[in-house]
Design a protein around this motif. Structure first.
Motif, PDB file in Angstrom:
ATOM      1  N   LEU A  17       0.815  -1.201   0.000  1.00 56.07           N
ATOM      2  CA  LEU A  17       0.000   0.000   0.000  1.00 56.07           C
ATOM      3  C   LEU A  17       0.855   1.260   0.000  1.00 56.07           C
ATOM      4  O   LEU A  17       1.983   1.256   0.491  1.00 56.07           O
ATOM      5  N   ASP A  18       0.307   2.332  -0.551  1.00 60.46           N
ATOM      6  CA  ASP A  18       0.960   3.637  -0.482  1.00 60.46           C
ATOM      7  C   ASP A  18       1.051   4.051   0.987  1.00 60.46           C
ATOM      8  O   ASP A  18       0.085   3.900   1.747  1.00 60.46           O
ATOM      9  N   PRO A  19       2.182   4.593   1.445  1.00 60.04           N
ATOM     10  CA  PRO A  19       2.331   4.915   2.871  1.00 60.04           C
ATOM     11  C   PRO A  19       1.348   5.972   3.363  1.00 60.04           C
ATOM     12  O   PRO A  19       0.858   5.885   4.501  1.00 60.04           O
ATOM     13  N   TYR A  42       3.074  -1.157  10.570  1.00 61.50           N
ATOM     14  CA  TYR A  42       4.329  -1.892  10.760  1.00 61.50           C
ATOM     15  C   TYR A  42       4.843  -2.466   9.442  1.00 61.50           C
ATOM     16  O   TYR A  42       6.062  -2.474   9.184  1.00 61.50           O
ATOM     17  N   THR A  43       3.934  -2.920   8.589  1.00 63.86           N
ATOM     18  CA  THR A  43       4.353  -3.605   7.358  1.00 63.86           C
ATOM     19  C   THR A  43       4.416  -2.696   6.128  1.00 63.86           C
ATOM     20  O   THR A  43       5.107  -3.027   5.161  1.00 63.86           O
ATOM     21  N   GLN A  44       3.709  -1.564   6.145  1.00 64.86           N
ATOM     22  CA  GLN A  44       3.577  -0.772   4.917  1.00 64.86           C
ATOM     23  C   GLN A  44       4.213   0.622   4.977  1.00 64.86           C
ATOM     24  O   GLN A  44       4.298   1.288   3.953  1.00 64.86           O
ATOM     25  N   VAL A  45       4.636   1.067   6.145  1.00 59.63           N
ATOM     26  CA  VAL A  45       5.158   2.430   6.286  1.00 59.63           C
ATOM     27  C   VAL A  45       6.610   2.390   6.727  1.00 59.63           C
ATOM     28  O   VAL A  45       6.960   1.681   7.677  1.00 59.63           O
ATOM     29  N   ILE A  75       3.868   6.146  16.142  1.00 61.46           N
ATOM     30  CA  ILE A  75       2.559   5.773  15.598  1.00 61.46           C
ATOM     31  C   ILE A  75       2.216   4.337  15.986  1.00 61.46           C
ATOM     32  O   ILE A  75       1.091   4.040  16.426  1.00 61.46           O
ATOM     33  N   ILE A  76       3.169   3.437  15.845  1.00 64.14           N
ATOM     34  CA  ILE A  76       2.926   2.033  16.184  1.00 64.14           C
ATOM     35  C   ILE A  76       2.623   1.879  17.670  1.00 64.14           C
ATOM     36  O   ILE A  76       1.687   1.168  18.066  1.00 64.14           O
ATOM     37  N   ALA A  77       3.403   2.569  18.513  1.00 71.10           N
ATOM     38  CA  ALA A  77       3.178   2.474  19.965  1.00 71.10           C
ATOM     39  C   ALA A  77       1.781   2.972  20.335  1.00 71.10           C
ATOM     40  O   ALA A  77       1.093   2.392  21.184  1.00 71.10           O
TER      41      ALA A  77
END
Length: 416
Positions: A225-227, A397-400, A294-296
């Motif tokens: 995906l686009d980030p 986590y997987t796309q950005v 962002i992930i946290a």
């Protein structure tokens, strides 16, 4: 050393003023409908469902109009005029609620308001992005969101108290608590309009190269995906999670044995937690990178959302909303800053509108979905919100990828 452009600060204060008034409506409109002030044909729908539609209509129309508004501001190289247009419409529609007597009136006003304000939101964010640099974008976004959310958080508290204490007699003029809330909401938009008019100007050059490109990328240059689209999905999931309680106001008040003021405090707790954290987190992302924050935040959002379906006291709900606010602070400004790092010059209005659109869409879907899902159990809407937050973790986590490497100051060891 961190510094904020005076125009960003002016925009932030202006957004704080209109956010106070606009956030009144989130608390006031459900109470206004439940009070019996609105009569006539409810289209055969229950009160909970029609409340969800009224609350959601603003976000739905607002969200889908935002990319168009952002694109127009890119093409014209003018942000300020669109910001003022949206604020003017907001002032008029806020005042118009005091004249609404039926559901068609309420829906029409809400629809016009949603479309009008769409011209303010993406253009404001794009202007902040234009005025910031890669080195201070996170801090500028954090400061802007701090002021905006300060107004948004204060509004529900004031609205709950204002409605609860009404009616009022001011200088011989009688008004209900609802009318007072609508008038103050309109005044907030007018104050914001004056501040932007006097203190804000467009950048000297936006280097617009939007051309006729109105496309929004879904897929990235490589597989996946686009980030920016991914960050928009994460913002959508976050917004849905935080907005679930809006339609459930009367249900929550009954379940927890609380009044309107308590609900206003609980709603505002999410926002007030962000007020304290947006600016420092934004500045931290300028030095340490944005993606990890962002992930946290999305990870923390999972339990903070799910637990709201199981609380039994007002204080427990208040604490859950505070934790949810911390999670939101870790996502909101860092996601905007990361997207701003990626956005092409001259297309920031169009590209960043994807995030603001997603957030607005989430605040629309949240109330609408909770009004439907609560029929299967009070916990169900919040469990669905927790699942969406978990999905957001996986996507980011997987796309950005990270856009800001840790600065030399951040990497420096004690020996340095």
């Amino acid at each position: 050393m961190f510094s904020v452009d005076r125009r960003v600060l002016a925009l932030a204060i202006a957004r704080m003023a209109d956010s106070v008034g606009n956030s009144f409506l989130i608390v006031v409109l459900p109470l206004y409908i439940a009070s019996g002030s609105i009569s006539g044909d409810a289209f055969g729908l229950t009160e909970t469902v029609i409340t969800g539609i009224v609350l959601s209509l603003f976000g739905l129309l607002n969200s889908f109009t935002q990319p168009f508004a952002g694109y127009l501001s890119d093409r014209s190289e003018r942000r300020k005029v669109f910001i003022l247009l949206g604020l003017a419409i907001l002032a008029v529609t806020n005042f118009s609620y005091s004249f609404a007597s039926g559901y068609p009136d309420l829906i029409a006003i809400r629809a016009i308001q949603g479309i009008g304000v769409a011209f303010t939101i993406p253009c404001t964010i794009a202007l902040v992005n234009d005025l910031a640099s890669d080195e201070n974008r996170g801090g500028n976004m954090g400061v802007f969101n701090t002021f905006r959310l300060l107004g948004f958080g204060a509004g529900p508290i004031a609205a709950g108290a204002l409605v609860h204490q009404g009616p009022y007699d001011l200088a011989g003029v009688h008004m209900t608590g609802f009318q007072a809330a609508f008038y103050i909401a309109s005044l907030g938009a007018l104050v914001s309009f004056a501040l932007v008019t006097l203190l804000v100007s467009d950048p000297e050059q936006t280097e617009a190269d939007a051309g006729d490109d109105f496309s929004i990328s879904v897929l990235g240059s490589r597989s996946g995906l686009d980030p920016i689209f991914t960050l928009a999905l994460a913002s959508l999931f976050m917004a849905i999670s935080i907005a679930l309680i809006s339609t459930l106001e009367t249900t929550i008040n009954t379940r927890l044995g609380q009044n309107e003021l308590w609900f206003g405090l609980e709603f505002a707790a999410f926002v007030l937690a962000q007020v304290a954290l947006q600016a420092p987190i934004g500045r931290a992302t300028d030095h340490y990178g944005r993606r990890q924050f962002i992930i946290a935040g999305l990870v923390l959002l999972i339990p903070a959302t799910v637990v709201q379906g199981f609380v039994t006291t007002p204080m427990q709900m208040l604490v859950a909303r505070l934790v949810q606010g911390v999670a939101g602070a870790l996502v909101f400004a860092p996601a905007l800053a990361l997207a701003g790092d990626i956005a092409r010059k001259g297309r920031s209005g169009t590209q960043l509108s994807l995030l603001t659109m997603a957030f607005g869409l989430g605040t629309a879907i949240g109330p609408l979905s909770s009004g439907f899902l609560v029929r299967f159990g009070f916990q169900v809407p919040f469990e669905v919100g927790g699942f969406l937050a978990a999905l957001g973790v996986v996507l980011v986590y997987t796309q950005v990828e990270e856009t800001r490497a840790p600065s030399s100051d951040a990497r420096a060891s004690p020996q340095d």
